[in-house]
Design a protein around this motif. Structure first.
Motif, short mmCIF file in Angstrom:
data_model
loop_
_atom_site.label_atom_id
_atom_site.label_comp_id
_atom_site.label_asym_id
_atom_site.label_seq_id
_atom_site.Cartn_x
_atom_site.Cartn_y
_atom_site.Cartn_z
N VAL A 41 0.85 -1.19 0.00
CA VAL A 41 0.00 0.00 0.00
C VAL A 41 0.89 1.24 0.00
O VAL A 41 1.82 1.35 0.78
N VAL A 42 0.55 2.16 -0.91
CA VAL A 42 1.24 3.45 -0.95
C VAL A 42 0.18 4.54 -0.95
O VAL A 42 -0.91 4.37 -1.51
N PHE A 43 0.49 5.62 -0.29
CA PHE A 43 -0.43 6.75 -0.22
C PHE A 43 0.26 7.97 -0.81
O PHE A 43 1.37 8.31 -0.40
N LEU A 44 -0.38 8.60 -1.78
CA LEU A 44 0.16 9.83 -2.35
C LEU A 44 -0.34 11.00 -1.52
O LEU A 44 -1.53 11.12 -1.24
N ARG A 45 0.58 11.82 -1.11
CA ARG A 45 0.25 13.07 -0.42
C ARG A 45 1.12 14.16 -1.06
O ARG A 45 2.10 14.64 -0.49
N LEU A 46 0.74 14.50 -2.28
CA LEU A 46 1.48 15.47 -3.08
C LEU A 46 0.70 16.78 -3.13
O LEU A 46 -0.50 16.79 -2.82
N PRO A 47 1.33 17.87 -3.51
CA PRO A 47 0.60 19.13 -3.63
C PRO A 47 -0.61 18.97 -4.56
O PRO A 47 -0.51 18.31 -5.60
N ARG A 48 -1.73 19.54 -4.16
CA ARG A 48 -2.95 19.45 -4.97
C ARG A 48 -2.66 19.95 -6.38
O ARG A 48 -1.93 20.92 -6.58
N GLY A 49 -3.23 19.26 -7.35
CA GLY A 49 -3.02 19.64 -8.74
C GLY A 49 -1.83 18.97 -9.39
O GLY A 49 -1.62 19.13 -10.59
N THR A 50 -1.04 18.21 -8.63
CA THR A 50 0.10 17.51 -9.20
C THR A 50 -0.40 16.45 -10.17
O THR A 50 -1.29 15.68 -9.85
N VAL A 51 0.17 16.44 -11.37
CA VAL A 51 -0.14 15.40 -12.35
C VAL A 51 1.16 14.65 -12.62
O VAL A 51 2.17 15.25 -12.98
N LEU A 52 1.11 13.36 -12.40
CA LEU A 52 2.30 12.52 -12.58
C LEU A 52 2.45 12.11 -14.03
O LEU A 52 1.46 11.88 -14.73
N ARG A 53 3.68 12.01 -14.48
CA ARG A 53 4.01 11.57 -15.84
C ARG A 53 4.77 10.27 -15.77
O ARG A 53 5.41 9.96 -14.76
#
Length: 147
Positions: A41-53
């Motif tokens: 299990v991994v949880f993303l807690r990135l700045p809102r609006g981040t789009v991963l490539r």
């Protein structure tokens, strides 16, 4: 559970602990719980609006674990045209509908949609249903809206 809080630039030479394969829509989620193919299990807690490539590297909050993002295989429609102008016209009409579109000089790629497929075929474009990584444009303001 790993909590991923930092985005690093893509670097194919970086050794990572694991790879997280995500669809185009999943790569738009900056705060979400995912499970890897191995059940971790991994949880993303990135700045809102981040789009991963595809290829991006994420770092966990302890700075100990690096994870590479991969564009997951998913159903897509690949659109090709007999002329560059026809391809540009198709891109214009898809853009008017605000759907995510992967744009190259030789093809457009969208998520499966029978209404859009019919419209494009009516315009004279050739459509192929495929299972491939989907990497839509981020848009003029650097973000992507999933519908």
């Amino acid at each position: 559970m790993l909590t991923l809080t930092q985005l690093k630039p893509a670097n194919p030479d970086v050794a990572v602990t694991l790879t997280l394969a995500l669809t185009a829509e999943e790569r738009t989620r900056s705060r979400h719980r995912f499970e890897t193919e191995d059940g971790e299990v991994v949880f993303l807690r990135l700045p809102r609006g981040t789009v991963l490539r595809d290829g991006d590297i994420l770092l966990d909050e302890t700075n100990d674990t690096l994870i590479r993002i991969a564009a997951k295989l998913e159903p897509v429609l690949t659109v090709v045209a007999s002329t560059p102008l026809l391809l540009m016209r198709a891109a214009y009409h898809l853009g008017n509908r605000h759907v995510p579109v992967e744009i190259t000089s030789t093809y457009l790629r969208i998520s499966p949609d029978e209404v859009l497929r019919s419209m494009l075929e009516h315009m004279g474009l050739a459509i192929t249903a495929e299972i491939l990584p989907f990497q839509p444009e981020l848009g003029a303001y650097g973000h992507y809206h999933a519908h």
